[in-house]
Design a protein around this motif. Structure first.
Motif, PDB file in Angstrom:
ATOM      1  N   TRP A   1       1.219 -14.433 -13.619  1.00  0.00           N
ATOM      2  CA  TRP A   1       0.609 -13.438 -14.517  1.00  0.00           C
ATOM      3  C   TRP A   1       1.684 -12.730 -15.336  1.00  0.00           C
ATOM      4  CZ3 TRP A   1      -4.095 -13.522 -16.078  1.00  0.00           C
ATOM      5  CH2 TRP A   1      -5.114 -13.996 -15.254  1.00  0.00           C
TER       6      TRP A   1
ATOM      7  N   ALA B   1       2.882 -15.069 -18.034  1.00  0.00           N
ATOM      8  CA  ALA B   1       1.821 -15.726 -18.821  1.00  0.00           C
ATOM      9  C   ALA B   1       2.143 -15.805 -20.312  1.00  0.00           C
ATOM     10  CB  ALA B   1       0.480 -15.045 -18.582  1.00  0.00           C
TER      11      ALA B   1
ATOM     12  N   SER C   1      -2.785 -20.563 -16.131  1.00  0.00           N
ATOM     13  CA  SER C   1      -4.036 -19.854 -15.836  1.00  0.00           C
ATOM     14  C   SER C   1      -4.786 -20.534 -14.698  1.00  0.00           C
ATOM     15  CB  SER C   1      -4.939 -19.807 -17.070  1.00  0.00           C
ATOM     16  OG  SER C   1      -4.340 -19.016 -18.063  1.00  0.00           O
TER      17      SER C   1
END
Length: 174
Positions: free
Chosen positions: A75, A78, A91
């Motif tokens: 995350w 990302a 993801s």
């Protein structure tokens, strides 16, 4: 700064899993490298083994490892992953429910997390003076990022595997 005629001590970077059964067997190797004149830097993610590493003569270096928190790492990274064409894969990996099975998680996240940590380690070593970059990287076979960065920078490296014994958390064997 060293004198012009003084030879620089070889710098050795050590990466290991922070578990008693993997750290303790390597400490005599670290002590021997120090005794032979190496500047050993032992990369850690927590304070747990700092005193042991210092007692062996090495310099502890805190580095954000994310061991067992791989989803958080994905995350955090990302935007970078997405900008480099890996957004969909990251993801999917970060959303995948794997339960509490540690060996499965370690295998599943090893490549995406290893790439993200390699990016961070490459930045760290690229920002350092050349004299502070490692001449040799020793890394646990379960870690990908030290190998990737050593390869990218042309640094010699060697992997090791300490066979976990007494002191190893039994939940990792499940």
């Amino acid at each position: 700064m060293s004198a012009p005629n003084q030879k620089r001590r070889p710098v050795v970077a050590v990466f290991n899993l922070e578990i008693v059964g993997t750290v303790n067997p390597l400490l005599p190797v670290v002590s021997e490298l120090v005794a032979r004149g190496c500047d050993v830097r032992y990369y850690l993610s927590e304070q747990t083994f700092v005193q042991d590493v210092e007692a062996a003569g090495a310099t502890p270096v805190l580095f954000d490892d994310y061991f067992s928190r791989w989803q958080l790492l994905l995350w955090d990274e990302a935007p970078w992953l997405s900008a480099n064409g890996y957004g969909a894969a990251a993801s999917a990996a970060s959303a995948q429910p794997l339960g509490e099975r540690m060996p499965l998680k370690m295998l599943y996240y090893s490549i995406p997390a290893g790439v993200c940590l390699a990016k961070r380690l490459l930045q760290l070593w690229s920002d350092e003076e050349e004299s502070r970059r490692p001449d040799l990287v020793l890394y646990n076979v379960m870690m990908l990022h030290p190998l990737l960065v050593a390869s990218k920078l042309g640094i010699s490296c060697a992997s090791f595997s300490t066979y976990p014994g007494p002191g190893t958390p039994m939940h990792l064997a499940e």
